[in-house]
Design a protein around this motif. Structure first.
Motif, PDB file in Angstrom:
ATOM      1  N   LEU A  61      37.914  93.201  46.915  1.00 43.97           N
ATOM      2  CA  LEU A  61      38.550  93.980  47.981  1.00 43.97           C
ATOM      3  C   LEU A  61      38.712  95.432  47.536  1.00 43.97           C
ATOM      4  O   LEU A  61      38.355  96.356  48.278  1.00 43.97           O
ATOM      5  CB  LEU A  61      39.908  93.380  48.345  1.00 43.97           C
ATOM      6  CG  LEU A  61      40.754  94.169  49.350  1.00 43.97           C
ATOM      7  CD1 LEU A  61      40.077  94.231  50.709  1.00 43.97           C
ATOM      8  CD2 LEU A  61      42.141  93.573  49.466  1.00 43.97           C
ATOM      9  N   HIS A  62      39.203  95.648  46.327  1.00 45.13           N
ATOM     10  CA  HIS A  62      39.417  97.009  45.838  1.00 45.13           C
ATOM     11  C   HIS A  62      38.100  97.768  45.696  1.00 45.13           C
ATOM     12  O   HIS A  62      38.028  98.957  46.013  1.00 45.13           O
ATOM     13  CB  HIS A  62      40.190  96.991  44.519  1.00 45.13           C
ATOM     14  CG  HIS A  62      41.578  96.435  44.663  1.00 45.13           C
ATOM     15  ND1 HIS A  62      42.559  97.055  45.412  1.00 45.13           N
ATOM     16  CD2 HIS A  62      42.139  95.305  44.192  1.00 45.13           C
ATOM     17  CE1 HIS A  62      43.659  96.338  45.396  1.00 45.13           C
ATOM     18  NE2 HIS A  62      43.437  95.267  44.658  1.00 45.13           N
ATOM     19  N   ASP A  63      37.056  97.096  45.238  1.00 51.86           N
ATOM     20  CA  ASP A  63      35.746  97.741  45.119  1.00 51.86           C
ATOM     21  C   ASP A  63      35.226  98.181  46.488  1.00 51.86           C
ATOM     22  O   ASP A  63      34.744  99.313  46.647  1.00 51.86           O
ATOM     23  CB  ASP A  63      34.720  96.798  44.483  1.00 51.86           C
ATOM     24  CG  ASP A  63      34.947  96.573  43.000  1.00 51.86           C
ATOM     25  OD1 ASP A  63      35.791  97.265  42.405  1.00 51.86           O
ATOM     26  OD2 ASP A  63      34.266  95.674  42.446  1.00 51.86           O
ATOM     27  N   VAL A  64      35.314  97.298  47.477  1.00 55.03           N
ATOM     28  CA  VAL A  64      34.816  97.640  48.813  1.00 55.03           C
ATOM     29  C   VAL A  64      35.633  98.783  49.402  1.00 55.03           C
ATOM     30  O   VAL A  64      35.081  99.716  49.997  1.00 55.03           O
ATOM     31  CB  VAL A  64      34.797  96.405  49.741  1.00 55.03           C
ATOM     32  CG1 VAL A  64      34.446  96.798  51.169  1.00 55.03           C
ATOM     33  CG2 VAL A  64      33.817  95.354  49.212  1.00 55.03           C
ATOM     34  N   LEU A  65      36.947  98.743  49.223  1.00 55.76           N
ATOM     35  CA  LEU A  65      37.790  99.829  49.739  1.00 55.76           C
ATOM     36  C   LEU A  65      37.467 101.161  49.079  1.00 55.76           C
ATOM     37  O   LEU A  65      37.445 102.203  49.745  1.00 55.76           O
ATOM     38  CB  LEU A  65      39.274  99.495  49.561  1.00 55.76           C
ATOM     39  CG  LEU A  65      39.792  98.357  50.420  1.00 55.76           C
ATOM     40  CD1 LEU A  65      41.244  98.050  50.067  1.00 55.76           C
ATOM     41  CD2 LEU A  65      39.637  98.656  51.903  1.00 55.76           C
ATOM     42  N   LEU A  66      37.193 101.153  47.777  1.00 56.22           N
ATOM     43  CA  LEU A  66      36.810 102.377  47.078  1.00 56.22           C
ATOM     44  C   LEU A  66      35.511 102.930  47.662  1.00 56.22           C
ATOM     45  O   LEU A  66      35.393 104.136  47.914  1.00 56.22           O
ATOM     46  CB  LEU A  66      36.651 102.118  45.584  1.00 56.22           C
ATOM     47  CG  LEU A  66      36.132 103.291  44.755  1.00 56.22           C
ATOM     48  CD1 LEU A  66      37.080 104.486  44.831  1.00 56.22           C
ATOM     49  CD2 LEU A  66      35.923 102.861  43.308  1.00 56.22           C
ATOM     50  N   MET A  67      34.547 102.051  47.921  1.00 55.93           N
ATOM     51  CA  MET A  67      33.272 102.514  48.484  1.00 55.93           C
ATOM     52  C   MET A  67      33.448 103.062  49.898  1.00 55.93           C
ATOM     53  O   MET A  67      32.864 104.097  50.244  1.00 55.93           O
ATOM     54  CB  MET A  67      32.242 101.379  48.450  1.00 55.93           C
ATOM     55  CG  MET A  67      31.819 101.018  47.038  1.00 55.93           C
ATOM     56  SD  MET A  67      30.482  99.800  46.975  1.00 55.93           S
ATOM     57  CE  MET A  67      31.327  98.292  47.430  1.00 55.93           C
ATOM     58  N   VAL A  68      34.261 102.394  50.719  1.00 56.58           N
ATOM     59  CA  VAL A  68      34.551 102.899  52.066  1.00 56.58           C
ATOM     60  C   VAL A  68      35.183 104.284  51.963  1.00 56.58           C
ATOM     61  O   VAL A  68      34.780 105.221  52.665  1.00 56.58           O
ATOM     62  CB  VAL A  68      35.485 101.926  52.832  1.00 56.58           C
ATOM     63  CG1 VAL A  68      36.057 102.587  54.090  1.00 56.58           C
ATOM     64  CG2 VAL A  68      34.756 100.638  53.182  1.00 56.58           C
ATOM     65  N   ASP A  69      36.172 104.423  51.091  1.00 58.18           N
ATOM     66  CA  ASP A  69      36.852 105.700  50.907  1.00 58.18           C
ATOM     67  C   ASP A  69      35.874 106.800  50.512  1.00 58.18           C
ATOM     68  O   ASP A  69      35.917 107.907  51.061  1.00 58.18           O
ATOM     69  CB  ASP A  69      37.938 105.548  49.843  1.00 58.18           C
ATOM     70  CG  ASP A  69      38.749 106.813  49.673  1.00 58.18           C
ATOM     71  OD1 ASP A  69      38.402 107.629  48.796  1.00 58.18           O
ATOM     72  OD2 ASP A  69      39.718 106.989  50.425  1.00 58.18           O
ATOM     73  N   GLU A  70      34.991 106.516  49.572  1.00 58.77           N
ATOM     74  CA  GLU A  70      34.025 107.525  49.120  1.00 58.77           C
ATOM     75  C   GLU A  70      33.103 107.956  50.257  1.00 58.77           C
ATOM     76  O   GLU A  70      32.848 109.152  50.441  1.00 58.77           O
ATOM     77  CB  GLU A  70      33.205 106.991  47.946  1.00 58.77           C
ATOM     78  CG  GLU A  70      33.982 106.834  46.666  1.00 58.77           C
ATOM     79  CD  GLU A  70      34.499 108.136  46.092  1.00 58.77           C
ATOM     80  OE1 GLU A  70      33.974 109.217  46.431  1.00 58.77           O
ATOM     81  OE2 GLU A  70      35.444 108.087  45.294  1.00 58.77           O
ATOM     82  N   LEU A  71      32.582 107.006  51.017  1.00 57.47           N
ATOM     83  CA  LEU A  71      31.643 107.370  52.082  1.00 57.47           C
ATOM     84  C   LEU A  71      32.325 108.119  53.220  1.00 57.47           C
ATOM     85  O   LEU A  71      31.762 109.085  53.757  1.00 57.47           O
ATOM     86  CB  LEU A  71      30.922 106.126  52.613  1.00 57.47           C
ATOM     87  CG  LEU A  71      29.992 105.419  51.631  1.00 57.47           C
ATOM     88  CD1 LEU A  71      29.203 104.321  52.359  1.00 57.47           C
ATOM     89  CD2 LEU A  71      29.052 106.382  50.932  1.00 57.47           C
ATOM     90  N   VAL A  72      33.528 107.703  53.595  1.00 55.61           N
ATOM     91  CA  VAL A  72      34.244 108.423  54.659  1.00 55.61           C
ATOM     92  C   VAL A  72      34.632 109.817  54.177  1.00 55.61           C
ATOM     93  O   VAL A  72      34.479 110.796  54.915  1.00 55.61           O
ATOM     94  CB  VAL A  72      35.471 107.624  55.147  1.00 55.61           C
ATOM     95  CG1 VAL A  72      36.334 108.466  56.089  1.00 55.61           C
ATOM     96  CG2 VAL A  72      35.027 106.341  55.848  1.00 55.61           C
ATOM     97  N   THR A  73      35.091 109.938  52.948  1.00 56.12           N
ATOM     98  CA  THR A  73      35.435 111.255  52.403  1.00 56.12           C
ATOM     99  C   THR A  73      34.216 112.173  52.407  1.00 56.12           C
ATOM    100  O   THR A  73      34.307 113.343  52.795  1.00 56.12           O
ATOM    101  CB  THR A  73      36.016 111.119  50.982  1.00 56.12           C
ATOM    102  OG1 THR A  73      37.223 110.352  51.060  1.00 56.12           O
ATOM    103  CG2 THR A  73      36.312 112.472  50.367  1.00 56.12           C
TER     104      THR A  73
END
Length: 153
Positions: A61-73
């Motif tokens: 979950l934390h890995d996927v959230l980090l990737m979502v955060d990076e792409l949206v940022t």
């Protein structure tokens, strides 16, 4: 693909601003965000609720959230709005994330020195995902990743 209709009151819609839209249908969540710094936080919260509902937890979950955060940022900082986020669960164990924006410049991984304060987001996504890519669209681009997740218990 299922036809998407507005979610009346969904976990994914929590914290969404007046000019933003959230959709949650079956195994898919889509969110349209303003190109504003707060959008990454809103994307994380909606994604966390959606992924938890699909049974994704722990380090995955934390890995996927980090990737979502990076792409949206990246979409907010380097593209133009609106920014779209789509999460899909394929089967029981593969999450696909797509982040789109109106910017025409395609992203690329940068080789940054150890003192650089930015420029490592796509490297992180590439390291954590099973597959990544970018595709131009008629209005901009979509950057995506795919990640296998443990099936829910």
């Amino acid at each position: 693909m299922a036809t998407m209709t507005p979610a009346a009151v969904s976990h994914a819609a929590r914290g969404v601003g007046p000019s933003e839209r959230a959709w949650l249908v079956g195994q898919e969540m889509a969110l349209t965000l303003d190109a504003a710094p707060v959008s990454a936080s809103r994307a994380r919260h909606a994604s966390r609720d959606t992924l938890a509902g699909w049974g994704v937890q722990g380090d995955t979950l934390h890995d996927v959230l980090l990737m979502v955060d990076e792409l949206v940022t990246n979409a907010v900082e380097h593209g133009r709005g609106p920014v779209s986020l789509r999460l899909r669960l394929h089967g029981r164990n593969t999450v696909v994330c797509e982040v789109g924006d109106v910017g025409g410049e395609l992203p690329y991984r940068r080789n940054r020195g150890p003192a650089a304060e930015s420029g490592r987001g796509l490297l992180l996504v590439h390291a954590l995902a099973d597959a990544t890519g970018v595709r131009p669209t008629s209005t901009g681009k979509v950057v995506w990743f795919r990640r296998r997740v443990p099936p829910p218990a």
